[in-house]
Design a protein around this motif. Structure first.
Motif, PDB file in Angstrom:
ATOM      1  N   TYR A   7       3.650 -21.716   1.221  1.00  0.00           N
ATOM      2  CA  TYR A   7       4.625 -22.413   0.371  1.00  0.00           C
ATOM      3  C   TYR A   7       4.849 -23.839   0.854  1.00  0.00           C
ATOM      4  N   TYR A   8       4.474 -24.157   2.092  1.00  0.00           N
ATOM      5  CA  TYR A   8       4.475 -25.526   2.584  1.00  0.00           C
ATOM      6  C   TYR A   8       3.110 -26.180   2.386  1.00  0.00           C
ATOM      7  N   ALA A   9       2.070 -25.479   2.791  1.00  0.00           N
ATOM      8  CA  ALA A   9       0.718 -26.057   2.732  1.00  0.00           C
ATOM      9  C   ALA A   9       0.244 -26.237   1.298  1.00  0.00           C
ATOM     10  N   GLU A  10       0.570 -25.268   0.430  1.00  0.00           N
ATOM     11  CA  GLU A  10       0.142 -25.327  -0.975  1.00  0.00           C
ATOM     12  C   GLU A  10       1.309 -24.932  -1.877  1.00  0.00           C
ATOM     13  N   PRO A  11       2.277 -25.825  -2.076  1.00  0.00           N
ATOM     14  CA  PRO A  11       3.473 -25.464  -2.849  1.00  0.00           C
ATOM     15  C   PRO A  11       3.207 -25.081  -4.297  1.00  0.00           C
ATOM     16  N   GLU A  12       2.021 -25.462  -4.835  1.00  0.00           N
ATOM     17  CA  GLU A  12       1.680 -25.106  -6.213  1.00  0.00           C
ATOM     18  C   GLU A  12       0.961 -23.754  -6.292  1.00  0.00           C
ATOM     19  N   CYS A  13       0.760 -23.119  -5.154  1.00  0.00           N
ATOM     20  CA  CYS A  13       0.033 -21.846  -5.105  1.00  0.00           C
ATOM     21  C   CYS A  13       0.810 -20.754  -5.832  1.00  0.00           C
ATOM     22  N   GLN A  14       0.137 -20.083  -6.768  1.00  0.00           N
ATOM     23  CA  GLN A  14       0.783 -19.020  -7.540  1.00  0.00           C
ATOM     24  C   GLN A  14       0.267 -17.628  -7.181  1.00  0.00           C
ATOM     25  N   SER A  15      -0.907 -17.550  -6.596  1.00  0.00           N
ATOM     26  CA  SER A  15      -1.464 -16.267  -6.165  1.00  0.00           C
ATOM     27  C   SER A  15      -2.336 -16.498  -4.942  1.00  0.00           C
ATOM     28  N   PHE A  16      -2.430 -15.487  -4.099  1.00  0.00           N
ATOM     29  CA  PHE A  16      -3.210 -15.615  -2.870  1.00  0.00           C
ATOM     30  C   PHE A  16      -3.535 -14.213  -2.356  1.00  0.00           C
ATOM     31  N   THR A  17      -4.383 -14.141  -1.363  1.00  0.00           N
ATOM     32  CA  THR A  17      -4.685 -12.865  -0.716  1.00  0.00           C
ATOM     33  C   THR A  17      -4.208 -12.924   0.728  1.00  0.00           C
ATOM     34  N   ALA A  18      -3.874 -11.744   1.265  1.00  0.00           N
ATOM     35  CA  ALA A  18      -3.365 -11.690   2.642  1.00  0.00           C
ATOM     36  C   ALA A  18      -3.639 -10.313   3.219  1.00  0.00           C
ATOM     37  N   GLN A  19      -3.434 -10.208   4.519  1.00  0.00           N
ATOM     38  CA  GLN A  19      -3.556  -8.929   5.197  1.00  0.00           C
ATOM     39  C   GLN A  19      -2.235  -8.606   5.880  1.00  0.00           C
ATOM     40  N   VAL A  20      -1.958  -7.323   6.010  1.00  0.00           N
ATOM     41  CA  VAL A  20      -0.717  -6.893   6.647  1.00  0.00           C
ATOM     42  C   VAL A  20      -0.862  -7.013   8.162  1.00  0.00           C
ATOM     43  N   VAL A  21       0.101  -7.682   8.768  1.00  0.00           N
ATOM     44  CA  VAL A  21       0.180  -7.795  10.219  1.00  0.00           C
ATOM     45  C   VAL A  21       1.028  -6.672  10.789  1.00  0.00           C
ATOM     46  N   LYS A  22       2.070  -6.306  10.034  1.00  0.00           N
ATOM     47  CA  LYS A  22       2.999  -5.296  10.548  1.00  0.00           C
ATOM     48  C   LYS A  22       3.740  -4.648   9.391  1.00  0.00           C
ATOM     49  N   THR A  23       3.977  -3.349   9.490  1.00  0.00           N
ATOM     50  CA  THR A  23       4.909  -2.653   8.598  1.00  0.00           C
ATOM     51  C   THR A  23       5.985  -2.055   9.488  1.00  0.00           C
ATOM     52  N   GLU A  24       7.243  -2.244   9.073  1.00  0.00           N
ATOM     53  CA  GLU A  24       8.357  -1.862   9.946  1.00  0.00           C
ATOM     54  C   GLU A  24       9.570  -1.543   9.100  1.00  0.00           C
ATOM     55  N   ARG A  25      10.623  -1.054   9.754  1.00  0.00           N
ATOM     56  CA  ARG A  25      11.920  -0.853   9.113  1.00  0.00           C
ATOM     57  C   ARG A  25      12.966  -1.658   9.875  1.00  0.00           C
ATOM     58  N   ASP A  26      13.914  -2.230   9.135  1.00  0.00           N
ATOM     59  CA  ASP A  26      14.949  -3.009   9.811  1.00  0.00           C
ATOM     60  C   ASP A  26      16.065  -2.100  10.308  1.00  0.00           C
ATOM     61  N   GLU A  27      17.163  -2.705  10.788  1.00  0.00           N
ATOM     62  CA  GLU A  27      18.262  -1.921  11.358  1.00  0.00           C
ATOM     63  C   GLU A  27      18.957  -1.038  10.327  1.00  0.00           C
ATOM     64  N   GLU A  29      17.186   0.621   8.073  1.00  0.00           N
ATOM     65  CA  GLU A  29      16.118   1.528   7.655  1.00  0.00           C
ATOM     66  C   GLU A  29      15.424   1.093   6.360  1.00  0.00           C
ATOM     67  N   LYS A  30      15.493  -0.207   6.054  1.00  0.00           N
ATOM     68  CA  LYS A  30      14.799  -0.727   4.880  1.00  0.00           C
ATOM     69  C   LYS A  30      13.396  -1.169   5.285  1.00  0.00           C
ATOM     70  N   ARG A  70       9.713 -11.535   6.532  1.00  0.00           N
ATOM     71  CA  ARG A  70       9.689 -10.145   6.105  1.00  0.00           C
ATOM     72  C   ARG A  70       9.705 -10.052   4.577  1.00  0.00           C
ATOM     73  N   HIS A  71       8.800  -9.240   4.052  1.00  0.00           N
ATOM     74  CA  HIS A  71       8.718  -9.020   2.609  1.00  0.00           C
ATOM     75  C   HIS A  71       9.198  -7.591   2.315  1.00  0.00           C
ATOM     76  N   TYR A  72      10.329  -7.489   1.641  1.00  0.00           N
ATOM     77  CA  TYR A  72      10.881  -6.181   1.275  1.00  0.00           C
ATOM     78  C   TYR A  72      10.386  -5.819  -0.128  1.00  0.00           C
ATOM     79  N   LEU A  73       9.841  -4.610  -0.256  1.00  0.00           N
ATOM     80  CA  LEU A  73       9.250  -4.173  -1.521  1.00  0.00           C
ATOM     81  C   LEU A  73      10.088  -3.081  -2.170  1.00  0.00           C
ATOM     82  N   SER A  74       9.918  -2.923  -3.478  1.00  0.00           N
ATOM     83  CA  SER A  74      10.688  -1.924  -4.227  1.00  0.00           C
ATOM     84  C   SER A  74      10.110  -0.519  -4.104  1.00  0.00           C
TER      85      SER A  74
END
Length: 399
Positions: A7-27, A29-30, A70-74
């Protein structure tokens, strides 16, 4: 610069690919995921987080904690392999327009009047800035709005620079910067130089337009509400509909709505005055009728659906007609009881004693003096039973 923050390097970016570094739960349990790179902007600096999807699963929140985004998903998501990420671009671009508009408007207030901005909030419908000024005139608001729109129309570049703390002296910053590392400046050349971590379009023209909606005093400052871009059109659309509806209801042309409303208010005031006079006349007549039915100087009555104000006025009419009369009135309103007790000027009975005797019976509260009291409480007795209790307490007090 943090290179994994697209969002800094390419603020016009609307889609991209990525890999998961970590999956976790917060305090709480989300569950959340951390990606090796992201274009989803986390909440911060007055700007709300982005939304969108990761592998088709909607994002409900994006936050940064201790440098981790952190990205929280539905819902659940397959976290293996390369992920398809898509930003809700309409929301993101709206935020970019509003945030850039805030920079421009804040700079306009400084340029024209040396009024600095002390806070910024990007809401769902309106954007607000708190200006360090205890009062801003309509003329000043108009001037700032006109300068802001002039800068927008000129389609000036909006530049981003990453600088060190030692380089800050080269720029005429609008406000002091607290950060000492990874300092990001958002610059509109020859107009605004400001440290900011938000997202912005590349040119001021992409803000489209800016409209100040209102201003109000707030904790020693002035809070200015405004909108930019598509929100201006939405606001104009809503107001146009309101004006059209008002024009139809008032049977007046749009440019005559003001006069039609003034006439309507005058008519309403006249009707209210007439209605009050009629109600007082009815209560006066009713008071004479009740007075004709008095027993040994005592007027009593029960009602349903009578307001405490009506009971008070009715009691005052009665004691004004007869100096020696005592009045006890009770009304039931849904699950509440209300009462009034009043005495004429020649009577010596204490109405406060009457109130004190019956209020505990209905878990009630009341007020007044020896000559006139009112009170109310729960429907624990019928109105007739409460009136009888008031009569008994009055008799005991006199005896």
């Amino acid at each position: 610069m943090l290179k994994n923050r697209l969002y800094y390097a390419e603020p016009e970016c609307q889609s991209f690919t990525a890999q998961v570094v970590k999956t976790e739960r917060d305090e709480n349990e989300k569950p959340y995921v951390v990606l090796d790179q992201t274009a989803f902007y986390p909440t911060g600096g007055g700007q709300p987080h982005d939304t969108g999807t990761i592998n088709g699963v909607p994002i409900i929140d994006v936050v940064e904690i201790d440098g981790e985004i952190r990205h929280y998903l539905s819902g659940e998501m397959d976290a293996s392999g390369e992920l398809d990420c898509n930003i809700n671009w309409e929301r993101r671009f709206d935020h970019m327009q509003q945030h850039a508009g805030q920079h421009i408007l804040s700079a306009a207030f400084v340029e024209l009047f040396e009024f600095p901005t002390v806070s910024f909030h990007l809401g769902t419908n309106l954007v607000s800035i708190d200006i360090e000024a205890d009062d801003i005139t309509d003329e000043q608001l108009k001037a700032a709005e006109e300068l802001a729109n002039k800068v927008i129309l000129e389609n000036r570049p909006i530049e981003v620079k990453w600088v060190t703390e030692d380089e800050l002296y080269q720029y005429p910053l609008r406000k002091q910067i607290q950060a000492t590392e990874e300092i990001r400046l958002v610059i509109i050349p020859d107009f605004d130089y400001n440290g900011c971590g938000g997202t912005h379009p590349e040119y001021t023209g992409q803000v489209s337009s800016l409209k100040i909606v209102s201003a109000e005093k707030h904790r020693g400052n002035t809070r200015v509400h405004f909108v930019c871009g598509k929100r201006v059109l939405n606001l104009l659309h809503d107001k146009t509909n309101v004006v059209a509806k008002a024009s139809k209801l008032l049977s007046a042309p749009e440019d005559g709505i003001g006069k039609a409303i003034e006439k309507l208010l005058e008519t309403n005031h006249s009707l209210e005055k007439s209605l009050k006079e009629t109600q007082d006349a009815i209560l006066s007549f009713e008071s004479k009728e009740l007075l004709s039915q008095q027993r040994n100087g005592l007027v009593t009555a029960t009602f349903q659906g009578r307001s405490i104000q009506q009971l008070q006025k009715l009691a005052r009419f009665i004691v004004a007609e007869s100096d020696e009369t005592i009045v006890l009135l009770v009304a039931r309103n849904d699950d509440k009881l209300q009462f009034v007790a009043a005495r004429g000027s020649l009577s010596t009975a204490s109405m406060k004693d009457v109130s004190a005797a019956v209020l505990p019976l209905i878990d009630g509260k009341g007020g007044g003096n020896d000559a006139f009291v009112q009170g109310g409480g729960d429907y624990k007795l019928t109105e007739e039973e409460l009136l009888k209790m008031m009569e008994n307490s009055l008799t005991a007090s006199i005896n």
